[in-house]
Design an enzyme around this catalytic site. Sequence first.
Site, PDB file in Angstrom:
ATOM      1  N   LYS A 124       0.919  -1.314   0.071  1.00 16.80           N
ATOM      2  CA  LYS A 124      -0.149  -0.174   0.078  1.00 16.80           C
ATOM      3  C   LYS A 124       0.904   1.169  -0.163  1.00 16.80           C
ATOM      4  O   LYS A 124       0.547   2.232  -0.655  1.00 16.80           O
ATOM      5  CB  LYS A 124      -1.062  -0.077   1.210  1.00 16.80           C
TER       6      LYS A 124
HETATM    7  C1  LIG Z   1      -4.251  -4.522  -0.084  1.00 18.57           C
HETATM    8  C2  LIG Z   1      -3.312  -5.707  -0.203  1.00 18.57           C
HETATM    9  C3  LIG Z   1      -3.621  -6.600  -1.203  1.00 18.57           C
HETATM   10  C4  LIG Z   1      -4.686  -6.595  -2.317  1.00 18.57           C
HETATM   11  O1  LIG Z   1      -4.613  -5.649  -3.024  1.00 18.57           O
HETATM   12  P1  LIG Z   1      -5.824  -5.278  -4.096  1.00 18.57           P
HETATM   13  O2  LIG Z   1      -5.342  -3.954  -4.761  1.00 18.57           O
HETATM   14  O3  LIG Z   1      -6.943  -4.872  -3.058  1.00 18.57           O
HETATM   15  O4  LIG Z   1      -6.224  -6.316  -4.861  1.00 18.57           O
HETATM   16  C5  LIG Z   1      -2.872  -7.698  -1.358  1.00 18.57           C
HETATM   17  N1  LIG Z   1      -1.528  -7.967  -0.514  1.00 18.57           N
HETATM   18  C6  LIG Z   1      -1.543  -7.120   0.689  1.00 18.57           C
HETATM   19  C7  LIG Z   1      -0.373  -7.549   1.484  1.00 18.57           C
HETATM   20  C8  LIG Z   1      -2.486  -6.042   0.662  1.00 18.57           C
HETATM   21  O5  LIG Z   1      -2.136  -4.858   1.704  1.00 18.57           O
END
Ligand SMILES: *Cc1c(COP(=O)(O)O)cnc(C)c1O
Length: 496
Positions: free
Chosen positions: A113
Amino acid sequence: MMYQSTRDASHKKYSAAEVIKMGLAPDGGLFIPETIPALTADDISTLCNDSYPVRAAKILGKFLSDYTYEELLSDCTAAYAESSFPGGAAPLVHLHDNVYSLELWHGPTAAFKDMALQIMPRLLSRALVKTGEERNALILVATSGDTGKAALEGYKDIDRIKIMVFYPVDGVSRVQKLQMATQTGNNVNVCAIHGNFDDAQTGVKKIFGDADMAKALNERGYILSSANSINWGRLAPQIVYYVSAYCDLLAGGKIKMGDLMDVCVPTGNFGNIFAAYIAKLMGLPIRHFVCASNQNNILTDFLRTGTYDRNRDFHLTMSPSMDILISSNLERLLCLSAGEERTSAYMESLKADGVYTVDADVKAAIAQNFSGYFADEQTTAETIRTYFEKHGYLADTHTAVALSCAEQYISDIADHSVPMVVASTASPYKFAADVFTSLSDGAVLPRDPLAALDQLVEATGTEIPYPLRGLGEREVRFTQTIDYKDMPIAVLDYCK
Ligand SMILES: *Cc1c(COP(=O)(O)O)cnc(C)c1O
């Protein structure tokens, strides 16, 4: 470059700055670019000689045409600085055969993120100026852990923005609680609530929908904004690292210009994988997308059957960021494949009945690019163990889901000459307890969640990433716990 809503067949246009400030379109749809800018082979060749911040500024420049290149370069340079991403923003690591891990977790919260949340607040801060907004922005976040911390790190000390994060007092891990309670910055506030995550989420949504709150905040000089993953300002920066991965394959002599790569993404809200798809539409040579899910395999079923049905059990797994039954960003793919009218109808059906089935042409168009696979808890744990034993690679629980799905896909196809790039979305230390347990197939359990970090070091000889070191020794700044009904008061108090 203008934007429009996924649900608006009249194609009303918005600028990038408006889109980033608004987040969601007025009709409830998501914003998408009206056309997809091209990425030529020449562009890619040039990008290969650039640093990550320059790659990011050039690609973002194609989408955010109301931002100058100088503004974007300045923001990208600050966002992806060596001090925040030691060792580089998105390194590509060779695992075995033709399989690579695109590590997106070297930022300040050790999860992917950060790739978007380090840059998006800077874009929002400029959007306030560009849209002539005189008020400041207040970001409200309800979190079950990871998003809150990444948002706090991203928004801290950003001009004209304050951020307040609510989390359920007993609903996040001890590590996550410590990460948030010790947050630095002069414009941040963290508040635990008595209640569960839904109470926090509902509380935030209520504040967003409350006209009296809007008025009171307006008098204090604030507008509300969200750090939500459906904001285009969070999605656009994610396109960059797929282009960057292609450059790194080229630079490493693994492919020649124009050769294809496959991409596998551990998916929750469908944002990350959709960003990869945009890269392909721009011209990046991607052959196929593997959408990886955990036991909450609603997307696997959708991609295989054409029916999206959220009337099913919800599973709490060891890859919690993928525990999702509504993948919001899928709406963007639907819009590109089915058009605004049919997308609106599907979304209405989802809202009313929790289910929709796409038309056969839409299903076929999506299947040309996307395949869905999933890994259950046992398979995920086994993948962590076997990847470490066989390839010396320590994967977190989300990445392991994707590694398993990539393997399943590879064994289903005939042509293995195309490199497979697996998005690695979190440091194994972020989920140290489950990773540690998986390594011994449950034979050895961690002493406690914090001790699991040190135990993982001992067991694997790998290092704790800088954001998670010495957590227990940092100064705790936020200790407040309130009743969730008092969230509006806490917000107004903070904006005095
Ligand atoms: C948010 C997240 C995801 C999922 O990503 P999306 O863009 O919501 O599909 C996968 N792995 C981790 C560690 C995340 O924090």
